[in-house]
Structure formats: structure tokens, C-alpha cells
Design a protein around this motif. Structure first.
Motif, short mmCIF file in Angstrom:
data_model
loop_
_atom_site.label_atom_id
_atom_site.label_comp_id
_atom_site.label_asym_id
_atom_site.label_seq_id
_atom_site.Cartn_x
_atom_site.Cartn_y
_atom_site.Cartn_z
N ALA A 69 0.83 -1.21 0.00
CA ALA A 69 0.00 0.00 0.00
C ALA A 69 0.86 1.26 0.00
CB ALA A 69 -0.93 0.01 1.20
N LYS A 70 2.08 1.14 0.54
CA LYS A 70 2.99 2.28 0.61
C LYS A 70 4.11 2.19 -0.43
CE LYS A 70 2.24 3.21 5.52
NZ LYS A 70 2.89 3.36 6.87
N ASN A 71 4.09 1.14 -1.26
CA ASN A 71 5.13 0.95 -2.28
C ASN A 71 6.53 0.98 -1.67
OD1 ASN A 71 3.06 0.90 -4.10
ND2 ASN A 71 3.52 2.88 -5.03
N THR A 72 6.68 0.31 -0.55
CA THR A 72 7.94 0.37 0.20
C THR A 72 8.35 -1.02 0.67
OG1 THR A 72 7.42 2.62 0.94
CG2 THR A 72 9.12 1.44 2.16
N VAL A 73 9.65 -1.26 0.59
CA VAL A 73 10.24 -2.47 1.15
C VAL A 73 11.22 -2.05 2.24
CG1 VAL A 73 12.06 -2.59 -0.60
CG2 VAL A 73 11.36 -4.67 0.62
N TYR A 74 11.32 -2.87 3.27
CA TYR A 74 12.14 -2.55 4.43
C TYR A 74 13.17 -3.64 4.68
CZ TYR A 74 8.05 0.40 5.28
OH TYR A 74 7.03 1.31 5.16
N LEU A 75 14.24 -3.24 5.34
CA LEU A 75 15.21 -4.22 5.84
C LEU A 75 15.55 -3.83 7.27
CD1 LEU A 75 16.91 -6.72 5.06
CD2 LEU A 75 18.81 -5.14 4.64
N GLN A 76 15.03 -4.60 8.20
CA GLN A 76 15.34 -4.39 9.61
C GLN A 76 16.61 -5.17 9.92
OE1 GLN A 76 13.76 -2.50 12.06
NE2 GLN A 76 15.55 -3.06 13.30
N MET A 77 17.62 -4.46 10.39
CA MET A 77 18.92 -5.07 10.65
C MET A 77 19.22 -4.97 12.14
SD MET A 77 21.07 -3.63 7.39
CE MET A 77 21.06 -1.94 7.98
N ASN A 78 19.30 -6.11 12.80
CA ASN A 78 19.59 -6.18 14.23
C ASN A 78 20.94 -6.86 14.45
OD1 ASN A 78 17.04 -5.05 14.75
ND2 ASN A 78 16.09 -7.08 14.89
N SER A 79 21.47 -6.69 15.64
CA SER A 79 22.75 -7.33 16.01
C SER A 79 23.80 -7.09 14.95
CB SER A 79 22.55 -8.83 16.23
OG SER A 79 21.57 -9.07 17.23
#
Length: 123
Positions: free
Chosen positions: A75-85
Motif C-alpha cells: 500500500a505504501k510501495n515500500t520495502v524494508y530491511l530491519q537489521m539487528n545485532s
């Protein structure tokens, strides 16, 4: 044509977290599988994570599995990458990419690329 713009990179200490975003425009976002790649200085670009068109399937490189999470909001035309540690060896320019396919999570042959965002992890 698809335009991709990454954001969210920066400097973080080892063990910290960052979330990258990639905003897409130009075509129907849900027609595309999306991927994140990275390129460290002096090294070849490598696949990091991918997600299929609906978000129901993901795939990760062994080096990031369990620490990074890819997701998308059509719906937002967005991809995310959550990077932890985060580790020092995660330092690289991170690129998002798009490939028009309804089948699975490709690890290569992407059609469109963003300009990249720098992630620097201090040890």
C-alpha cells in the motif's frame, strides 16, 4: 520503468540496529519481487535478502539469517530491511532492487536498482 530510493543508512555501533527503507515509484509495486543487496569496499555486490510480490515468502543469505528481516508494504510501495545485532562486517553500501516476477524470491537478475545507502558499523 521503476524508480527506487533507499534511505535509513548511517553509522551504528556493533550490536545496534538500523532499518532501511526503499520507496518505489513508476509501476505497480506488487508486480515485483524485491531484494536487498550490499557491496563492501573492494568486494563484489552480494545478495542479502529477498521477498516475493505479496510478502508471503522471504529468503536470506546465511550471513544475515536470524539478524535481518525483510518486509514490504504494498500500500505504501515500500520495502524494508530491519537489521539487528549488526556486525562490523555488515558495513557496506546497501541497494534495493526490483524484478518483475510472480514466482518465488529471486536471488539475481534484478531489473531495477536504487542508488544505495551507506551502512557503517563501528566495532
Amino acid at each position: 520503468q521503476v524508480q527506487l530510493v533507499e534511505s535509513g543508512g548511517g553509522l551504528v555501533q556493533a550490536g545496534g540496529s538500523l532499518r532501511l527503507s526503499c520507496a518505489a515509484s513508476g509501476r505497480t509495486f506488487s508486480n515485483y519481487a524485491m531484494g536487498w543487496f550490499r557491496q563492501a569496499s573492494g568486494k563484489e555486490r552480494e545478495f542479502v535478502a529477498g521477498i516475493n510480490w505479496s510478502g508471503s515468502r522471504t529468503y536470506y543469505a546465511d550471513s544475515v539469517r536470524g539478524r535481518f528481516t525483510i518486509s514490504r508494504d504494498n500500500a505504501k510501495n515500500t520495502v524494508y530491511l530491519q537489521m539487528n545485532s549488526l556486525k562490523f562486517e555488515d558495513t557496506a553500501v546497501y541497494y534495493c532492487a526490483a524484478r518483475e516476477t510472480a514466482f518465488g524470491v529471486p536471488r539475481g537478475n534484478y531489473d531495477y536498482w536504487g542508488q544505495g545507502t551507506q551502512v557503517t558499523v563501528s566495532s
